[in-house]
Enzyme design. Structure first.
Site, PDB file in Angstrom:
ATOM      1  N   LYS A   1       0.809  -1.222   0.000  1.00 60.61           N
ATOM      2  CA  LYS A   1       0.000   0.000   0.000  1.00 60.61           C
ATOM      3  C   LYS A   1       0.842   1.273   0.000  1.00 60.61           C
ATOM      4  CE  LYS A   1      -3.916  -2.275   2.244  1.00 60.61           C
ATOM      5  NZ  LYS A   1      -4.868  -2.272   3.376  1.00 60.61           N
TER       6      LYS A   1
ATOM      7  N   ASN B   1      -5.019   1.935  -0.945  1.00 59.80           N
ATOM      8  CA  ASN B   1      -5.434   0.571  -1.287  1.00 59.80           C
ATOM      9  C   ASN B   1      -6.275   0.514  -2.558  1.00 59.80           C
ATOM     10  OD1 ASN B   1      -7.865   1.668  -0.196  1.00 59.80           O
ATOM     11  ND2 ASN B   1      -8.577  -0.398   0.305  1.00 59.80           N
TER      12      ASN B   1
ATOM     13  N   ASP C   1     -10.032   1.790   3.297  1.00 57.57           N
ATOM     14  CA  ASP C   1     -10.036   1.033   4.552  1.00 57.57           C
ATOM     15  C   ASP C   1     -10.641   1.855   5.691  1.00 57.57           C
ATOM     16  OD1 ASP C   1      -8.805  -1.264   3.500  1.00 57.57           O
ATOM     17  OD2 ASP C   1      -6.802  -0.442   3.834  1.00 57.57           O
TER      18      ASP C   1
ATOM     19  N   GLY D   1       0.143  -0.626  10.312  1.00 54.69           N
ATOM     20  CA  GLY D   1      -0.444   0.096   9.193  1.00 54.69           C
ATOM     21  C   GLY D   1      -1.949   0.233   9.268  1.00 54.69           C
TER      22      GLY D   1
ATOM     23  N   ASN E   1       0.315  -1.001  22.380  1.00 55.52           N
ATOM     24  CA  ASN E   1       1.145  -1.836  21.521  1.00 55.52           C
ATOM     25  C   ASN E   1       2.234  -2.464  22.375  1.00 55.52           C
ATOM     26  OD1 ASN E   1       1.657  -2.564  18.603  1.00 55.52           O
ATOM     27  ND2 ASN E   1       3.691  -1.811  19.170  1.00 55.52           N
TER      28      ASN E   1
END
Length: 232
Positions: free
Chosen positions: A47, A68, A81, A104, A124
């Site tokens: 992408k 995308n 998306d 991403g 994360n």
């Protein structure tokens, strides 16, 4: 999925898969354009290269840093998306979201959730990545993962490998919605369902972003029902 949408509208188009190696996206897109292809969808990990190839890109895809969906003749790029994800959560109660992962896909969601009125917290495993994403998009960072939110979105690949995330589902609210971007059943969704929570898997996003691509290419509204049926 796209073919089902074309067939439902009796359109004379074909949707085919083209496998391209890393670093070869630009040449492949030029070749497809020369062959008369009208548009393409681009998947991970291409992408970013797709966005770099485009001569024109909308503000959202530039902000996300990835595209995308492309129109080949005009070298235009967009990202469906993010908008597709918002389509799938319309009508949800509450506006507090926890996002697990900072890759991403998380960037695409981070670019639109605050604008849709959500207060977003991100976790994360590598905290520095969560902090970088939070700083860029105005999010807050969680020290530990939690499901104490109205919407909990798993953007990690844990479900692809059947791995569990370190979550305590007893923290969930009565109306918490658990959303895993991986297709099908995952430990994340199974554990949420066991608590009686509403769950959504990645097929919903697949259909929504695909429908938006279809509309962007052709200016027509596809049958999302036909698209969803094609991937069941």
């Amino acid at each position: 999925m796209h073919q089902a949408a074309y067939d439902a509208l009796k359109l004379p188009y074909r949707y085919v898969a083209v496998h391209v190696g890393r670093g070869s996206v630009g040449k492949a897109l030029d070749r497809l354009a020369a062959l008369g292809y009208r548009g393409v969808n681009v998947t991970v990990p291409h992408k970013e290269e797709a966005l770099a190839w485009a001569a024109q890109a909308d503000e959202l895809s530039r902000r996300i840093g990835a595209a995308n969906t492309l129109r080949l003749a005009t070298k235009e790029a967009t990202n469906t998306d993010a908008g597709g994800f918002l389509d799938t959560i319309q009508g949800l109660a509450g506006r507090e979201a926890t996002m697990l992962g900072a890759g991403g896909t998380a960037r695409a969601l981070a670019a639109v959730l605050p604008g849709a009125g959500y207060q977003v917290r991100v976790w994360n495993r590598t905290r520095e990545r969560a902090m970088a994403l939070a700083d860029e998009f105005g999010l807050s960072v969680l020290e530990e993962p939690t499901v104490d939110a109205d919407l909990v979105v798993n953007t990690t690949s844990a479900g692809l490998h059947g791995d569990r995330l370190p979550l305590d589902w007893s923290e969930a609210r009565n109306g918490t919605v658990a959303y895993d971007l991986v297709y099908g059943e995952t430990p994340f969704l199974t554990e949420a369902a066991a608590r009686g929570l509403r769950t959504i898997d990645g097929q919903s996003l697949l259909v929504a972003q695909g429908a938006r691509s279809f509309e962007w290419w052709l200016g027509l509204t596809p049958s999302r029902e036909a698209m969803a049926e094609a991937i069941r």
